[in-house]
Write a protein that holds these residues in place. Sequence first.
Motif, PDB file in Angstrom:
ATOM      1  N   ARG A  88       0.832  -1.204   0.000  1.00  0.00           N
ATOM      2  CA  ARG A  88       0.000   0.000   0.000  1.00  0.00           C
ATOM      3  C   ARG A  88       0.870   1.260   0.000  1.00  0.00           C
ATOM      4  NH1 ARG A  88      -3.533   0.464   4.997  1.00  0.00           N
ATOM      5  NH2 ARG A  88      -3.039  -1.724   4.861  1.00  0.00           N
ATOM      6  N   MET A  89       1.920   1.268   0.821  1.00  0.00           N
ATOM      7  CA  MET A  89       2.813   2.423   0.865  1.00  0.00           C
ATOM      8  C   MET A  89       3.538   2.606  -0.474  1.00  0.00           C
ATOM      9  SD  MET A  89       4.572   2.543   4.665  1.00  0.00           S
ATOM     10  CE  MET A  89       5.428   1.003   4.481  1.00  0.00           C
ATOM     11  N   GLY A  90       3.974   1.516  -1.061  1.00  0.00           N
ATOM     12  CA  GLY A  90       4.640   1.588  -2.349  1.00  0.00           C
ATOM     13  C   GLY A  90       3.748   2.145  -3.424  1.00  0.00           C
ATOM     14  N   THR A  91       2.489   1.743  -3.395  1.00  0.00           N
ATOM     15  CA  THR A  91       1.517   2.247  -4.374  1.00  0.00           C
ATOM     16  C   THR A  91       1.325   3.743  -4.211  1.00  0.00           C
ATOM     17  OG1 THR A  91       0.404   0.107  -4.405  1.00  0.00           O
ATOM     18  CG2 THR A  91      -0.831   1.991  -5.249  1.00  0.00           C
ATOM     19  N   VAL A  92       1.186   4.178  -2.969  1.00  0.00           N
ATOM     20  CA  VAL A  92       0.979   5.605  -2.707  1.00  0.00           C
ATOM     21  C   VAL A  92       2.231   6.404  -3.092  1.00  0.00           C
ATOM     22  CG1 VAL A  92       0.632   7.312  -0.880  1.00  0.00           C
ATOM     23  CG2 VAL A  92      -0.736   5.220  -0.911  1.00  0.00           C
ATOM     24  N   LEU A  93       3.388   5.911  -2.739  1.00  0.00           N
ATOM     25  CA  LEU A  93       4.630   6.604  -3.069  1.00  0.00           C
ATOM     26  C   LEU A  93       4.860   6.661  -4.585  1.00  0.00           C
ATOM     27  CD1 LEU A  93       6.998   5.202  -0.308  1.00  0.00           C
ATOM     28  CD2 LEU A  93       6.180   7.547  -0.533  1.00  0.00           C
ATOM     29  N   GLY A  94       4.415   5.634  -5.274  1.00  0.00           N
ATOM     30  CA  GLY A  94       4.582   5.588  -6.722  1.00  0.00           C
ATOM     31  C   GLY A  94       3.738   6.610  -7.457  1.00  0.00           C
TER      32      GLY A  94
END
Length: 62
Positions: free
Chosen positions: A55-61
């Motif tokens: 989830r964090m990776g998706t948001v950061l991306g």
Amino acid sequence: MTRKTGALAALKKLESERAKLDTKQQELETKAAIELGRMFLGTGVETFSAKSLKRMGTVLGK
């Protein structure tokens, strides 16, 4: 060589090149994942759940 044979040969060549590119992409994705993992190890991020990390990776991306 007729046009049909030439087109068939070109198609086979293209399929072969695509297979090689797919293999190369998989290798590079693996290397990228290893590099990213090494960057995050020791930062405390590894204590998060896999779901949270995704989830964090998706948001950061974005």
